[in-house]
Design a protein around this motif. Sequence first.
Motif, PDB file in Angstrom:
ATOM      1  N   GLU A 219       0.824  -1.206   0.000  1.00  0.00           N
ATOM      2  CA  GLU A 219       0.000   0.000   0.000  1.00  0.00           C
ATOM      3  C   GLU A 219       0.862   1.261   0.000  1.00  0.00           C
ATOM      4  OE1 GLU A 219      -3.268   0.190  -0.432  1.00  0.00           O
ATOM      5  OE2 GLU A 219      -3.175  -1.978  -0.692  1.00  0.00           O
ATOM      6  N   VAL A 220       1.948   1.239   0.762  1.00  0.00           N
ATOM      7  CA  VAL A 220       2.846   2.393   0.799  1.00  0.00           C
ATOM      8  C   VAL A 220       3.474   2.619  -0.569  1.00  0.00           C
ATOM      9  CG1 VAL A 220       5.005   3.293   1.758  1.00  0.00           C
ATOM     10  CG2 VAL A 220       3.329   2.219   3.258  1.00  0.00           C
ATOM     11  N   GLU A 221       3.841   1.529  -1.239  1.00  0.00           N
ATOM     12  CA  GLU A 221       4.418   1.645  -2.578  1.00  0.00           C
ATOM     13  C   GLU A 221       3.411   2.269  -3.538  1.00  0.00           C
ATOM     14  OE1 GLU A 221       5.802  -2.132  -3.908  1.00  0.00           O
ATOM     15  OE2 GLU A 221       7.076  -2.426  -2.157  1.00  0.00           O
ATOM     16  N   LYS A 222       2.130   1.895  -3.434  1.00  0.00           N
ATOM     17  CA  LYS A 222       1.103   2.454  -4.319  1.00  0.00           C
ATOM     18  C   LYS A 222       0.933   3.954  -4.094  1.00  0.00           C
ATOM     19  CE  LYS A 222      -1.584  -1.836  -4.619  1.00  0.00           C
ATOM     20  NZ  LYS A 222      -2.860  -2.504  -4.237  1.00  0.00           N
ATOM     21  N   ILE A 223       1.023   4.365  -2.833  1.00  0.00           N
ATOM     22  CA  ILE A 223       0.856   5.784  -2.513  1.00  0.00           C
ATOM     23  C   ILE A 223       1.935   6.626  -3.185  1.00  0.00           C
ATOM     24  CG2 ILE A 223       0.926   7.479  -0.637  1.00  0.00           C
ATOM     25  CD1 ILE A 223      -0.321   5.371   1.176  1.00  0.00           C
ATOM     26  N   ARG A 224       3.127   6.060  -3.326  1.00  0.00           N
ATOM     27  CA  ARG A 224       4.250   6.800  -3.898  1.00  0.00           C
ATOM     28  C   ARG A 224       4.234   6.848  -5.420  1.00  0.00           C
ATOM     29  NH1 ARG A 224       9.125   7.501  -1.072  1.00  0.00           N
ATOM     30  NH2 ARG A 224      10.250   6.890  -2.939  1.00  0.00           N
ATOM     31  N   LEU A 225       3.299   6.153  -6.051  1.00  0.00           N
ATOM     32  CA  LEU A 225       3.273   6.115  -7.506  1.00  0.00           C
ATOM     33  C   LEU A 225       2.853   7.456  -8.098  1.00  0.00           C
ATOM     34  CD1 LEU A 225       1.694   2.609  -8.195  1.00  0.00           C
ATOM     35  CD2 LEU A 225       4.109   3.263  -8.254  1.00  0.00           C
ATOM     36  N   VAL A 226       3.531   7.843  -9.165  1.00  0.00           N
ATOM     37  CA  VAL A 226       3.280   9.120  -9.838  1.00  0.00           C
ATOM     38  C   VAL A 226       3.128   8.841 -11.336  1.00  0.00           C
ATOM     39  CG1 VAL A 226       4.230  11.391 -10.394  1.00  0.00           C
ATOM     40  CG2 VAL A 226       4.619  10.399  -8.136  1.00  0.00           C
ATOM     41  N   PRO A 227       2.085   9.380 -11.999  1.00  0.00           N
ATOM     42  CA  PRO A 227       1.944   9.163 -13.450  1.00  0.00           C
ATOM     43  C   PRO A 227       3.033   9.906 -14.218  1.00  0.00           C
ATOM     44  CG  PRO A 227       0.282  10.701 -12.664  1.00  0.00           C
ATOM     45  CD  PRO A 227       0.974  10.171 -11.448  1.00  0.00           C
ATOM     46  N   LEU A 228       3.553   9.265 -15.247  1.00  0.00           N
ATOM     47  CA  LEU A 228       4.609   9.880 -16.051  1.00  0.00           C
ATOM     48  C   LEU A 228       4.126  11.135 -16.773  1.00  0.00           C
ATOM     49  CD1 LEU A 228       6.348   6.743 -17.583  1.00  0.00           C
ATOM     50  CD2 LEU A 228       7.322   8.374 -15.967  1.00  0.00           C
ATOM     51  N   LYS A 229       2.818  11.306 -16.861  1.00  0.00           N
ATOM     52  CA  LYS A 229       2.269  12.497 -17.514  1.00  0.00           C
ATOM     53  C   LYS A 229       2.796  13.779 -16.880  1.00  0.00           C
ATOM     54  CE  LYS A 229      -1.899  12.119 -18.896  1.00  0.00           C
ATOM     55  NZ  LYS A 229      -3.369  11.960 -18.948  1.00  0.00           N
ATOM     56  N   GLN A 230       3.121  13.719 -15.591  1.00  0.00           N
ATOM     57  CA  GLN A 230       3.605  14.913 -14.892  1.00  0.00           C
ATOM     58  C   GLN A 230       4.898  15.450 -15.494  1.00  0.00           C
ATOM     59  OE1 GLN A 230       3.809  14.917 -10.667  1.00  0.00           O
ATOM     60  NE2 GLN A 230       1.709  14.270 -10.365  1.00  0.00           N
ATOM     61  N   ILE A 231       5.753  14.571 -16.036  1.00  0.00           N
ATOM     62  CA  ILE A 231       6.977  15.064 -16.676  1.00  0.00           C
ATOM     63  C   ILE A 231       6.883  14.993 -18.200  1.00  0.00           C
ATOM     64  CG2 ILE A 231       8.443  14.483 -14.717  1.00  0.00           C
ATOM     65  CD1 ILE A 231       9.437  12.081 -16.325  1.00  0.00           C
ATOM     66  N   PHE A 232       6.023  14.126 -18.734  1.00  0.00           N
ATOM     67  CA  PHE A 232       5.906  14.006 -20.188  1.00  0.00           C
ATOM     68  C   PHE A 232       5.268  15.246 -20.808  1.00  0.00           C
ATOM     69  CE2 PHE A 232       6.167   9.188 -21.257  1.00  0.00           C
ATOM     70  CZ  PHE A 232       7.379   9.135 -20.605  1.00  0.00           C
ATOM     71  N   THR A 233       4.317  15.871 -20.109  1.00  0.00           N
ATOM     72  CA  THR A 233       3.655  17.053 -20.655  1.00  0.00           C
ATOM     73  C   THR A 233       4.632  18.221 -20.839  1.00  0.00           C
ATOM     74  OG1 THR A 233       1.513  16.400 -19.733  1.00  0.00           O
ATOM     75  CG2 THR A 233       1.793  18.722 -20.328  1.00  0.00           C
ATOM     76  N   PRO A 234       5.423  18.591 -19.818  1.00  0.00           N
ATOM     77  CA  PRO A 234       6.426  19.652 -20.033  1.00  0.00           C
ATOM     78  C   PRO A 234       7.459  19.271 -21.096  1.00  0.00           C
ATOM     79  CG  PRO A 234       6.110  19.272 -17.688  1.00  0.00           C
ATOM     80  CD  PRO A 234       5.407  18.162 -18.401  1.00  0.00           C
ATOM     81  N   ILE A 235       7.823  17.986 -21.155  1.00  0.00           N
ATOM     82  CA  ILE A 235       8.779  17.533 -22.166  1.00  0.00           C
ATOM     83  C   ILE A 235       8.201  17.721 -23.565  1.00  0.00           C
ATOM     84  CG2 ILE A 235       9.802  15.444 -23.156  1.00  0.00           C
ATOM     85  CD1 ILE A 235      10.505  14.540 -20.368  1.00  0.00           C
ATOM     86  N   HIS A 236       6.919  17.473 -23.723  1.00  0.00           N
ATOM     87  CA  HIS A 236       6.252  17.662 -25.017  1.00  0.00           C
ATOM     88  C   HIS A 236       6.368  19.118 -25.461  1.00  0.00           C
ATOM     89  CE1 HIS A 236       3.403  17.415 -28.261  1.00  0.00           C
ATOM     90  NE2 HIS A 236       3.137  16.144 -28.004  1.00  0.00           N
ATOM     91  N   ARG A 237       6.135  20.041 -24.522  1.00  0.00           N
ATOM     92  CA  ARG A 237       6.248  21.468 -24.863  1.00  0.00           C
ATOM     93  C   ARG A 237       7.689  21.826 -25.225  1.00  0.00           C
ATOM     94  NH1 ARG A 237       2.534  22.202 -20.381  1.00  0.00           N
ATOM     95  NH2 ARG A 237       4.245  22.839 -19.018  1.00  0.00           N
ATOM     96  N   LEU A 238       8.649  21.223 -24.514  1.00  0.00           N
ATOM     97  CA  LEU A 238      10.058  21.495 -24.785  1.00  0.00           C
ATOM     98  C   LEU A 238      10.427  21.060 -26.205  1.00  0.00           C
ATOM     99  CD1 LEU A 238      12.960  22.226 -23.935  1.00  0.00           C
ATOM    100  CD2 LEU A 238      13.183  19.900 -23.058  1.00  0.00           C
ATOM    101  N   VAL A 239       9.994  19.862 -26.594  1.00  0.00           N
ATOM    102  CA  VAL A 239      10.296  19.370 -27.936  1.00  0.00           C
ATOM    103  C   VAL A 239       9.681  20.276 -29.000  1.00  0.00           C
ATOM    104  CG1 VAL A 239       9.914  17.469 -29.559  1.00  0.00           C
ATOM    105  CG2 VAL A 239      10.610  16.985 -27.214  1.00  0.00           C
ATOM    106  N   SER A 240       8.446  20.719 -28.761  1.00  0.00           N
ATOM    107  CA  SER A 240       7.800  21.633 -29.708  1.00  0.00           C
ATOM    108  C   SER A 240       8.607  22.913 -29.862  1.00  0.00           C
ATOM    109  CB  SER A 240       6.385  21.961 -29.233  1.00  0.00           C
ATOM    110  OG  SER A 240       5.587  20.793 -29.158  1.00  0.00           O
ATOM    111  N   SER A 241       9.107  23.435 -28.755  1.00  0.00           N
ATOM    112  CA  SER A 241       9.913  24.655 -28.798  1.00  0.00           C
ATOM    113  C   SER A 241      11.227  24.424 -29.538  1.00  0.00           C
ATOM    114  CB  SER A 241      10.215  25.137 -27.368  1.00  0.00           C
ATOM    115  OG  SER A 241       9.028  25.428 -26.674  1.00  0.00           O
ATOM    116  N   LEU A 242      11.854  23.271 -29.302  1.00  0.00           N
ATOM    117  CA  LEU A 242      13.127  22.968 -29.956  1.00  0.00           C
ATOM    118  C   LEU A 242      12.958  22.833 -31.463  1.00  0.00           C
ATOM    119  CD1 LEU A 242      14.688  20.348 -27.506  1.00  0.00           C
ATOM    120  CD2 LEU A 242      15.400  22.713 -27.842  1.00  0.00           C
ATOM    121  N   THR A 243      11.874  22.181 -31.903  1.00  0.00           N
ATOM    122  CA  THR A 243      11.653  22.020 -33.345  1.00  0.00           C
ATOM    123  C   THR A 243      11.431  23.365 -34.017  1.00  0.00           C
ATOM    124  OG1 THR A 243       9.293  21.604 -32.923  1.00  0.00           O
ATOM    125  CG2 THR A 243      10.737  19.688 -33.101  1.00  0.00           C
ATOM    126  N   LEU A 244      10.754  24.283 -33.333  1.00  0.00           N
ATOM    127  CA  LEU A 244      10.574  25.626 -33.880  1.00  0.00           C
ATOM    128  C   LEU A 244      11.913  26.352 -33.982  1.00  0.00           C
ATOM    129  CD1 LEU A 244       7.337  26.813 -32.038  1.00  0.00           C
ATOM    130  CD2 LEU A 244       7.594  26.421 -34.493  1.00  0.00           C
TER     131      LEU A 244
END
Length: 554
Positions: A219-244
Motif C-alpha cells: 500500500e505504501v508503494e502504491k501511494i508513492r506512484l506518480v503518473p509519467l504524464k507529470q513530466i511528459f507534458t512539459p517535455i512535449h512542450r520542450l520538444v515543440s519549442s526545440l523544433t521551432l
Amino acid sequence: MKKSIEACLESLEAEILSLESGKTNPVQVKSVLEHLGLSQVRYADTSVSTLMDMLQDGIAPVSPDMVTALLRMTDGQRLLLYSMAGVVETRAEKIQKLRAAGEYIDPAVQAEMKGQGEDRKEQGAERTPEKKSSSAAVQNGAEQAGAGAKVQPAKQPLKAQSTEIASIRVGTDKLDSLIEYVGKLMTQYAVIAQNSSLDAKAVAGMKELESVIGHIKEEVEKIRLVPLKQIFTPIHRLVSSLTLKMEKKVHFEVLGDDLELDKTIVEHINEPLVHLLRNAVDHGLESSSERVAAGKSEEGQLTLSARRENGKAILAVRDDGRGLDPERIRQKAIDRGLLTAEEELTDEEIFQYILESGFSTAEKVTDISGRGVGMDAVVHSIRGRLGGDIRIQSEKGRGSLFELEIPLERSLSEGILDALIVQMREEIFVVPSQSVLEVYAVSPQELSTMPSGDETVDVRGELYPLFRLDEYFGLESVRGKSFQTGDVQAVVIRVGKKKAAFLVDDVLRQQQVVVAGFTIPVKEIYQVPILGYGMIGERDALVLDVEALFEEIG
C-alpha cells in the motif's frame, strides 16, 4: 480612465512587437500582463506567465503565431476594459446627481431600511441592462482574444454539498517517514523470525505478521506512484519549442504517459529524457530538405514511450533520422585509447562508447546538444542512481532507438533495499542485491596479478578486477589466510557493463535493510565508498556504494 487604459494597452502592444525582434525582455511583458490581470490566460496549454519565463530562459523561441495570439489577447482585453470603464463612469455620474439632489443613500444603510423594497427593485432594474452590456462585451472580448478565456456562467443558488472527502494531499516527507518506519518494522521482523526458540504458536503469529507487513508495504508503494504524464507534458512542450528553434518539421508522439512509477524514479528520469530528446531533435533528425533528398518524408518522426516489462520500466526514445555511424564511433574510440584496432565488437557494443564522458562524433556542437554531450549525465542517473541500464540500437540513415531499463524493485525507496549481508573479519557490510551477480568460493590458484600490478580473480573462466575490501578499510588482510576451497568468498558485482569482485570471509544471508544517512558528511570528508549505515537488527553495518567502488578500482 479610458485614456489610462489605452496608454497601458498601447505600451503592452509595443512591448509584444519588440519581443519578436528581441529588443524587449520577456520580464517586461510579464510585468505588464500581471498588471492587467492577464498572466494566467492560457496559450498552447501554458499560462502566459509561464510562457514568458520559458522565453526568458531560452527554452521557447518567439514565433509569429505567438505574437499574433498575444496581440489578439490585448485586443480582447481592450474591449473588456472599455466596457467596464463605461459601466463605472455611467454609475459614477448617477451617484453624483443623486448626492447633489440629497437623494443618495449608502447601500449598507439602504439594506437595513424597511419599506424600501420598491426602490431597490427600481435600482436593480436600472442596473440590469448595464450588466447585460458588460457581459456581452466580456464574451466578445474573450472571443477576440482567442487565448482560452471563458465566460463564467451565472451563479446558481447554493446547495448543500456532501462533506465526504475523497482525497487529501500528503507531503512526500511524510511518505518517506512512513516508509522508514515500515522498513524498521520489516527489519525487526527479520531479526525475530531468525530466533529458533519460537514455539509453534509464535511461529504462526509471525507468519500472520509477515503477511500484514507485506500488505502495508504494498500500500505504501502504491501511494508513492506518480503518473509519467507529470513530466511528459512539459517535455512535449520542450520538444515543440526545440523544433521551432531548429526550424525542423517533426511529428512528436508520446505513448504510455499513463504509466505510474515510484516518485524516486520519475524524479531521476526527467533529465536523461531531456538529453536524449535534445540530441534526437538537434543531431538525430535531418532538416526537411535533407530528408527529401534521402527519399524520406519531410516530417521527421520522434516517439517517447513508456511500458512495464519483466519487472522493469522501459522508457524509449526513437527517431527515424540519420542514425549512428558505427565505423565513425569505432575510430573515435580507437583515437581516444578506449579500443584497440584488433578488437572485434558488435554494433550495439560500439554504440555504448557514446555514453562515455565527453565522447562525441558531432561535427559541430550547437547550443542545444551534440551526440554524446550530456550522455554521461544519462549514465549517472540511470545506471548510478537507479541501477538501470541503457540499450542503443541504430541503423545508419534509418534512425536510432535509446531504451532506458529501470528495475522497479529500486522504487521501494532509497531507505529500504534488498541486500546481501557479508562479513570481513569482525566487520559486517551490506551490499545492495541488485548489484550482485554471484558469490563464488575462491581458491588461491584463481587469484593472479597482472603485469600492471592489478589483481584479478578467475570466476568460472572469466577474469574480474579484484578490489581488496579488507586492505581498503584497514582490516586484517586475507592475503595471509590459508586458502582452502570455501574459506574465502568472492562477491561479483556489476554496475552497467562494468564488472568486478571483492573478497569476504563469509556471506551471512540476504534480507531487507533500512539504510540511514550519516549525520555528518562522511563521504565528502573521507571519500569512502559508503552509502550510509544499514540497520539489520542485532547491529548496524556499513552499506557499500558499489558505484563508488568501481571508481576506486579505476
